[in-house]
Write a protein that holds these residues in place. Structure first.
Motif, PDB file in Angstrom:
ATOM      1  N   UNK A   1       1.099  -1.333   0.249  1.00  0.00           N
ATOM      2  CA  UNK A   1      -0.166   0.071  -0.295  1.00  0.00           C
ATOM      3  C   UNK A   1       0.500   1.253   0.644  1.00  0.00           C
ATOM      4  N   UNK A   2       2.460   1.007   0.895  1.00  0.00           N
ATOM      5  CA  UNK A   2       2.794   2.701   0.747  1.00  0.00           C
ATOM      6  C   UNK A   2       3.634   2.767  -0.222  1.00  0.00           C
ATOM      7  N   UNK A   3       3.979   1.261  -1.336  1.00  0.00           N
ATOM      8  CA  UNK A   3       4.795   1.673  -1.987  1.00  0.00           C
ATOM      9  C   UNK A   3       3.414   2.486  -3.141  1.00  0.00           C
ATOM     10  N   UNK A   4       2.337   2.201  -3.079  1.00  0.00           N
ATOM     11  CA  UNK A   4       1.242   2.838  -4.220  1.00  0.00           C
ATOM     12  C   UNK A   4       1.021   4.100  -4.058  1.00  0.00           C
ATOM     13  N   UNK A   5       1.671   4.789  -2.285  1.00  0.00           N
ATOM     14  CA  UNK A   5       1.528   5.778  -2.056  1.00  0.00           C
ATOM     15  C   UNK A   5       2.795   6.590  -2.891  1.00  0.00           C
TER      16      UNK A   5
END
Length: 424
Positions: A168-172
């Protein structure tokens, strides 16, 4: 016919054909046990020999071949492309698929093709097996300078059951690199809806920053207030957090939601409940964080139509030498009829360098309050630098008249007439 006792022939215990069969079988078994490349990579990975496994996978190094003389056939050399290596690694019977598949993805440098292949074969993979693959494909997209694709791949992983904080943080992060903070913030919206327990403080910090970047200050304020409450309430909140919360509240035109929180924090500090006299006497100590928040509360209270609250804090700051606080307190006390509070502060700070008017104000206030034992000294302090201020000389003469000390009073009145003969 039986052999004679004198014969030298030794009888054979194992038939010759059986000995040759045992030798041939042993050589054949040895050849069969020699691993091919796929098995060799898998076994190296299982033994922790990752570097050696990567070298074998990269080079297509064949396993040692069985010699025809031993009854076997030579193992053909395997030269697999990165996509072929990835497909092979995704089969259920492959040893150590994670490391080999990750390496194949990096070598393939085609994140779209790798993602398509993972989708086709994902029935063979559990979520924990898919996670490193999605991360590798995301890194591959970033390496290709395509952050938007990286973000979409990371979100695709979440949709396909890999609801992972890192993904999720990679997407952000990828959406931010793609200059699309709105989509990055949308990831947090879905995150809160699906797995709010995974949102730790570090992730929320990023969410707050995104809210501010996109002008959603009210949403950022909600997150900050949640953090203040979850940390044990205002009394135990971090000073920097409260300062940021007030700043964001001002940008969101919601300072009214935060001022009570700041007040509660200040009231919980030793100086928050102390009087001006106690602070002036040094009975309580104030640190820079307290002074900064008190100043912010005073200013925002004044701007927000709460002059009495503002004056309370300006007085506490002023008695500690804050010149700006003194200026604002001087102005506010006039309309609030709190000259006695103002005088109390001036008694502890006069003289104030660069602001001689405070000495004059204090002299007049003390004279009006009938403080005959203290007021004359303050008048004298003022007249030392302003010897021709006839109004001040006359006020001091009036004090001596009331004390009563008529001789001193007469001398001062005569001095006024000497300076200004027309003074009635």
């Amino acid at each position: 016919m039986r052999p004679s006792p004198t014969s030298n022939t030794v009888p054979s215990l194992v038939p010759r054909w059986l000995s040759w069969a045992i030798v041939a079988g042993s050589l054949g078994l040895a050849a069969a046990l020699i691993p091919n490349q796929r098995q060799l990579v898998g076994r190296l990975l299982e033994d922790g020999e990752n570097q050696r496994a990567f070298e074998v996978a990269r080079s297509g190094e064949p396993a040692p071949a069985a010699t025809p003389a031993a009854g076997g056939t030579a193992t053909p050399e395997l030269k697999l492309s990165p996509m072929e290596q990835l497909q092979a690694a995704l089969t259920p019977d492959y040893h150590g698929p994670g490391a080999v598949a990750t390496l194949a993805i990096e070598n393939a440098a085609d994140p779209a093709a790798c993602l398509e292949l993972v989708h086709r074969m994902e029935s063979n993979l559990s979520p924990d097996k898919k996670r490193p693959l999605y991360l590798a494909i995301t890194r591959s997209a970033l390496a290709a300078n395509n952050p938007a694709m990286a973000a979409q791949i990371a979100e695709d992983a979440v949709r396909n059951g890999v609801a992972d904080r890192e993904l999720r943080l990679s997407a952000v992060t990828s959406w931010r690199w793609a200059s699309n903070p709105e989509k990055a913030l949308a990831v947090f919206d879905r995150w809160r809806a699906g797995n709010p327990a995974d949102l730790d403080a570090a992730a929320v910090d990023i969410e707050i920053a995104l809210c501010r970047e996109t002008g959603k200050n009210s949403q950022a304020l909600d997150r900050l207030l949640e953090r203040v409450k979850s940390g044990g309430g205002p009394a135990t909140a971090d000073e920097a957090l409260l300062e940021l919360t007030l700043t964001v509240a001002a940008n969101a035109a919601r300072t009214g939601d935060v001022l009570p929180v700041i007040s509660d924090w200040l009231a919980a500090q030793p100086a928050g409940s102390a009087s001006v006299q106690e602070i002036a006497a040094g009975k309580v100590k104030t640190d820079p964080g307290f002074l900064r928040l008190a100043g912010l509360l005073a200013r925002h209270s004044e701007w927000g139509g709460q002059p009495s609250t503002a004056l309370d804090w300006y007085l506490k700051l002023g008695v500690q030498g804050d010149v700006f606080a003194l200026e604002r307190a001087e102005e506010l006390q006039k309309g609030l009829s709190r000259s006695s509070d103002w005088m109390e502060v001036l008694r502890h700070v006069v003289p104030v360098q660069g602001h001689p008017q405070y000495t004059r104000q204090l002299a007049r206030l003390m004279g009006e309050a009938g403080l005959y034992n203290e007021a004359p000294a303050v008048y004298e302090l003022w007249l030392k630098d302003h010897p021709r201020d006839t109004a001040a000389i006359a006020e001091l003469g009036g004090l001596y008249s009331e004390m009563p000390e008529p001789e001193k009073a007469m001398a001062l009145y005569q001095k006024v007439v000497e300076i200004n003969p027309d003074d009635l």
